[in-house]
Each structure stands twice: as structure tokens, then as C-alpha cells.
Write a protein that holds these residues in place. Structure first.
Motif, PDB file in Angstrom:
ATOM      1  N   ASP A  92       0.899  -1.045   0.063  1.00 32.96           N
ATOM      2  CA  ASP A  92       0.054   0.187   0.081  1.00 32.96           C
ATOM      3  C   ASP A  92       0.839   1.261   0.179  1.00 32.96           C
ATOM      4  N   ASN A  93       2.044   1.009   0.695  1.00 31.83           N
ATOM      5  CA  ASN A  93       2.591   2.417   0.853  1.00 31.83           C
ATOM      6  C   ASN A  93       3.756   2.641  -0.106  1.00 31.83           C
ATOM      7  N   ALA A  94       4.226   1.616  -0.806  1.00 32.42           N
ATOM      8  CA  ALA A  94       5.662   1.562  -1.825  1.00 32.42           C
ATOM      9  C   ALA A  94       5.858   2.600  -2.358  1.00 32.42           C
ATOM     10  N   LYS A  95       4.738   2.930  -3.332  1.00 25.48           N
ATOM     11  CA  LYS A  95       4.803   4.002  -4.359  1.00 25.48           C
ATOM     12  C   LYS A  95       4.959   5.342  -3.803  1.00 25.48           C
ATOM     13  N   ARG A  96       4.047   5.405  -2.499  1.00 24.22           N
ATOM     14  CA  ARG A  96       4.249   6.844  -1.990  1.00 24.22           C
ATOM     15  C   ARG A  96       5.732   7.018  -1.114  1.00 24.22           C
ATOM     16  N   LEU A  97       6.029   6.127  -0.486  1.00 28.36           N
ATOM     17  CA  LEU A  97       7.461   6.168   0.076  1.00 28.36           C
ATOM     18  C   LEU A  97       8.633   6.520  -0.966  1.00 28.36           C
ATOM     19  N   ILE A  98       8.698   5.633  -1.947  1.00 22.13           N
ATOM     20  CA  ILE A  98       9.627   5.808  -3.174  1.00 22.13           C
ATOM     21  C   ILE A  98       9.497   7.250  -3.716  1.00 22.13           C
ATOM     22  N   SER A  99       8.240   7.554  -4.076  1.00 21.95           N
ATOM     23  CA  SER A  99       8.196   8.733  -4.789  1.00 21.95           C
ATOM     24  C   SER A  99       8.652   9.847  -3.719  1.00 21.95           C
ATOM     25  N   ALA A 100       8.419  10.003  -2.481  1.00 17.47           N
ATOM     26  CA  ALA A 100       8.998  10.841  -1.593  1.00 17.47           C
ATOM     27  C   ALA A 100      10.398  10.964  -1.560  1.00 17.47           C
ATOM     28  N   ASP A 101      11.254   9.843  -1.739  1.00 21.97           N
ATOM     29  CA  ASP A 101      12.469   9.775  -1.690  1.00 21.97           C
ATOM     30  C   ASP A 101      13.215  10.258  -3.141  1.00 21.97           C
ATOM     31  N   LEU A 102      12.391   9.986  -4.109  1.00 14.96           N
ATOM     32  CA  LEU A 102      12.578  10.631  -5.422  1.00 14.96           C
ATOM     33  C   LEU A 102      12.566  12.403  -5.390  1.00 14.96           C
ATOM     34  N   GLU A 103      11.573  12.648  -4.583  1.00 14.32           N
ATOM     35  CA  GLU A 103      11.494  14.193  -4.547  1.00 14.32           C
ATOM     36  C   GLU A 103      12.588  14.614  -3.639  1.00 14.32           C
ATOM     37  N   LEU A 104      12.988  13.863  -2.420  1.00 17.41           N
ATOM     38  CA  LEU A 104      14.219  14.130  -1.581  1.00 17.41           C
ATOM     39  C   LEU A 104      15.331  14.547  -2.230  1.00 17.41           C
ATOM     40  N   THR A 105      15.694  13.167  -3.217  1.00 13.44           N
ATOM     41  CA  THR A 105      16.917  13.489  -4.102  1.00 13.44           C
ATOM     42  C   THR A 105      17.101  14.470  -5.112  1.00 13.44           C
TER      43      THR A 105
END
Length: 348
Positions: A83-96
Motif C-alpha cells: 500500500d505504501n511503496a509508491k508513496r514512500l519511493i516517490s517521496a525519496d525521489l522528490e528528496l533526491t
């Protein structure tokens, strides 16, 4: 930047210098405190959201702390769910992406984005292709800021490889050969056409960057990777390949006359010649460079290239150029004395 004289530092007052030292000391203490917190959390195997936040704070201060990136990935793998994979990974992509605006040449930022995209493809395959396409837009924006950022170019090549592999997978084509070399293999025509469009897009992009600035080694290098596979995919005859090379020579000659001191142009020219060093080609390029050398008599790249191509004439076509080559090497010692030992070695 190359060929730009460094500006002398503007002197500052002792009071301003003291304030700067105090600020730097405060920043150092903050980083040391954050490093200690992250190290302690990792030692006790803390894989919680709080630990993830701790790595965020540390990496915001020091994005080159690779151990923190490794720890961050351990945490993410522990807390990722369907359920949270896309949200968490997208957040890290935004972070980098945010970090890259300030630190475009930090390897660990690019490396973490790769990990994020691979993990996204594994956990949410349906979102992978769209994200890889977005990545091309991101790296294009980064290369607008610094068109010669070799990390950006390497990352772009990796993203294109992933898109190519995904398209092959969609077409149920199995191949262990990476893009663009896969274009030279026996794959179905539909797959070949899909990947050929991708390769031609990269050729067009590299040419746009070269037209903006001939002094872009990464863009020239991109072309060396693509031409052979593209011509193979199109089943070009030797006559067609010769025509394509001639068009490329025209572009390189423009670069030579625009900036004859730029190393990247000469390195690419040598690669191009070596693809098919016919006698006709060598004679034509020697004539072109001789003409340029008359305008730029002290240009070491002109002299080096003449020595190299005349030596090839001797080796490949038994044309006696030894005395000419020796004279050119002697001239190089005069115009480039720092490399005197190398040129003397070549003379012997």
C-alpha cells in the motif's frame, strides 16, 4: 569552468571572518550530533519512521554520507508495503531531486535514485515505465544547468537502458544484451523499431547539446555508443555508413574551426577516423587539419593529430611519413614542453 581565469578572493573583515568560522563550527557540531544519532540507531537496528527521519536530517546537511544512504535503504525495505511503496519511493525521489539542485555532482544522490527506481519496478511494476520517462525530463533539466555533468549523462544512459529493457519485456523479447548494443543482435523487427526510435532520439538529443556547445565531451561520447548499433539495426551498407560518417565529419570540422583548442572535439575526431581509416579518409582529414594548422601554428591538437594520422598512413598504406612524423613530434616538444618526455618516447 575550463579556460576561465579564477577570480581573486575578495578580502573580508576580521569580524566577518570570525562570524563565518562560528557558523561553520555550529554546522560541524550539528552534523556530528546527527551522525552520532544515526550511528546509534543503526547499531540497535532501528528500522522505524523516526529512524528514516533521522537520516533525512543528516543527509540534508551532508548528502555525501554514503553510510546514511545505505541505512536509509535498509529502513525503507523494512517498512515498504504493497500500500505504501509508491508513496514512500516517490517521496525519496522528490528528496533526491531537491538535493540534486544544490549538489548535482554527488554520486550518492544519483545512486539512490537508481535504487528507488529499481525498487519501484519490483514493488509497483505498473508505475515503473511512467517514472523512467519522467526521469528523462529530470536529467534533461539537470543537463540544461550543466550540459557537461558526466554523472547526469551516465544516469541518462542508464535510464534509457531501463526503458529499452522494459519495452523488450512488454514485447516478450528476452535478451541479455544491453541497450544500445541489443540493436546489433537478432531481435524481432517490432522490438528493433521500438528501440531504434529510442536510439535516434538520443542521437538527436546529443546533437542538440553539441550545437549549444561543441565543448561537450559527454555528448560526443554518447554518439560513439549509438552509431554502430543504429546502423546495424538499419542494415546499412558500407556506402550508407560512409555517407553518415561524412555528415559527422562536417559537424566535427565546424567544431575544430570554432574552438581548435578543445580536446573533446579532437578525441571524437580520432574515434571517427578509426571507424574506417581508409586512405581516402586519412588524406582528406590530414588536408583539413593542415589547413587549420596554418591558421593555428601553435595548436598542439592540430600537430598531435597530424602526427597520428600520418603515422597511420605509414602503418596501414606503407606511405613513408617517418620524417614528417618526427618533425611534428619535435614541434610538439616546442609548443607543449610539459610533455617533452612523452613526445621523445614517441620519437624513439
Amino acid at each position: 569552468m575550463h579556460n576561465v581565469r579564477r577570480q581573486k578572493p575578495v578580502p573580508i573583515s576580521e569580524e566577518a571572518a570570525a562570524e563565518q568560522r562560528a557558523l561553520e563550527q555550529k554546522q560541524l557540531e550539528t552534523i556530528q550530533r546527527l551522525e552520532g544519532d544515526v550511528a546509534a540507531r543503526r547499531a540497535r537496528n532501528d528500522l522505524t519512521d523516526d529512524a528514516l527521519d533521522a537520516t533525512t536530517m543528516l543527509l540534508a546537511c551532508n548528502p555525501e554520507f554514503y553510510s546514511a544512504w545505505n541505512y536509509r535503504r535498509e529502513i525503507l525495505l523494512a517498512i515498504l508495503t504493497e500500500d505504501n511503496a509508491k508513496r514512500l519511493i516517490s517521496a525519496d525521489l522528490e528528496l533526491t531531486q531537491r538535493f540534486l539542485r544544490k549538489h548535482p555532482k554527488v554520486y550518492w544522490l544519483w545512486n539512490h535514485r537508481r535504487w528507488c527506481l529499481v525498487t519501484l519496478a519490483q514493488r509497483v511494476p505498473s508505475a515503473a515505465l511512467a517514472q523512467w520517462k519522467q526521469e528523462l525530463g529530470l536529467v534533461e533539466a539537470m543537463l540544461e544547468i550543466d550540459a557537461r555533468n558526466f554523472m547526469g549523462w551516465n544516469y541518462r544512459r542508464w535510464v534509457v537502458e531501463q526503458i529499452a529493457a522494459f519495452r523488450l519485456s512488454e514485447l516478450n523479447v528476452q535478451s541479455d544484451t544491453p541497450f544500445p548494443e541489443v540493436l546489433s543482435t537478432d531481435i524481432p523487427q517490432e522490438a528493433k523499431e521500438a528501440l531504434l526510435a529510442l536510439a535516434e532520439n538520443e542521437l538527436a538529443y546529443s546533437m542538440r547539446k553539441i550545437e549549444e556547445n561543441f565543448s561537450n565531451f559527454s555528448a560526443w561520447h554518447q554518439r560513439t555508443k549509438l552509431f554502430g548499433p543504429v546502423w546495424d539495426a538499419k542494415s546499412y551498407s558500407e556506402e550508407q555508413r560512409h555517407k553518415e560518417r561524412e555528415a559527422e565529419y562536417d559537424t566535427v570540422r565546424q567544431g575544430m574551426y570554432t574552438d581548435p583548442s578543445d580536446q573533446s572535439i579532437w578525441l571524437y575526431h580520432r574515434w571517427l577516423v578509426e571507424q574506417a581509416p581508409t586512405r581516402e579518409t586519412l588524406e582528406a582529414e590530414i588536408a583539413t587539419i593542415t589547413e587549420l594548422s596554418e591558421l593555428e601554428p601553435d595548436n598542439k591538437w592540430c600537430i598531435q593529430s597530424l602526427a597520428y594520422y600520418k603515422d597511420l598512413m605509414n602503418k596501414l598504406y606503407d606511405v613513408d611519413t617517418k620524417s614528417e612524423v618526427d618533425g611534428l613530434l619535435a614541434r610538439l616538444i616546442e609548443v607543449d614542453p610539459l610533455r617533452k618526455g612523452r613526445y621523445n618516447d614517441l620519437r624513439t
